[in-house]
Design an enzyme around this catalytic site. Sequence first.
Site, PDB file in Angstrom:
ATOM      1  N   SER A 177     -17.237  -0.874  -4.233  1.00  0.00           N
ATOM      2  CA  SER A 177     -15.974  -1.127  -3.539  1.00  0.00           C
ATOM      3  C   SER A 177     -16.153  -1.908  -2.247  1.00  0.00           C
ATOM      4  CB  SER A 177     -15.284   0.196  -3.204  1.00  0.00           C
ATOM      5  OG  SER A 177     -14.978   0.911  -4.381  1.00  0.00           O
ATOM      6  N   HIS A 286      -9.869   6.170  -3.048  1.00  0.00           N
ATOM      7  CA  HIS A 286     -10.861   6.778  -3.945  1.00  0.00           C
ATOM      8  C   HIS A 286     -11.140   8.236  -3.600  1.00  0.00           C
ATOM      9  CE1 HIS A 286     -11.760   3.321  -6.388  1.00  0.00           C
ATOM     10  NE2 HIS A 286     -11.948   2.565  -5.318  1.00  0.00           N
TER      11      HIS A 286
END
Length: 350
Positions: A177, A286
């Site tokens: 990410s 997340h």
Amino acid sequence: MTLRSDVQKILSHARASEDIEFLSHVGLKSLNEFLQAWLSAVFCNNALILQRITFESSSGLVLQNIANAEAVHRIRALSEMKNRLSNGRRCFALFHPSLPHDPLTFVHIALSSDIVISMRDIYGSQELENPHCAMYYSVNSPHSSLGGLDLAANLLKRAAHEIQRLHPSVTTHCTLSPIPGFMNWLRKRSIEGKLVYPIPRLLFESLRATLGRNGQSEEAEYVIETRKLLADLYELLGSEGWHNDEVLCAELKAPVTWLCAHYLVHEKVGSRSKGQLPYDAVARFHLRNGASLYQLNWLANTSHTGISTSAGLMVNYKYDLKDQDDNIRLFDESGGSFKIHDRINDILEL
């Protein structure tokens, strides 16, 4: 969807212009909340269809919409789009039956033998007979009017189970990410000179030496010195081509990685009474979705966007499917607590 998008634009403009009258307008807020609730019912999980996107079977309009909406790692050519859908890479999207060519949210995944730590490895991936890891490297929700419906969170959960069904050899689900707020946060801290926890003394002096500040710093001048150091560091990390200097990169790795770990773990938004959530928007997504903070990767994305927004750093968030619901409860009930792996703790304890 269009109506809510218009309402959101009005509210956003009011916030930007600090229009108190508009911001306190009960009717506008109520309309936004009503539209969100109505859209949530229309686009409920049971009504949505999970589809794998392929270059051969998906329509040209679907492929075009995905290419145009890709916001994390831009798709600049048809050949790039084709590569994203082959060579060990997959793409899944959620659709509503009334919008068959318009993906509501989509995710790009690379299948690998181990946890991937850089975009170079993603771009160089190959088809494997028995992959062990599913790497989620780009999650996109192109419709702002559907914000707050948790469509991307539902997509990740459904895509993970579909990957598990198609590839039983996969045992690890992990992201690669971006950290889009890191450099902006560093800029703000370079003005204020304050961190939640001070930079460890060894890293502090190492950074001073790298930035050309000679002599031992005085403890009483720590805040002033920190502000100057962070300002110089921000300027350096914003300069052209610094990441191509191997010696400089070696000197910067430990202090910059520590600052990024500090940013992800300790820097928060919100209040103590209502819950303090991670400062970084991708981290919030997340970690709220049940992932854990696994590891930081130095110079994992050296594109212009990667360098300018996160000094080239990327992060792995790990999804343990059997613990995901427990992690979601922990985050929700504690006001933002999440699991941190030793690799991150080791950086912070330098």
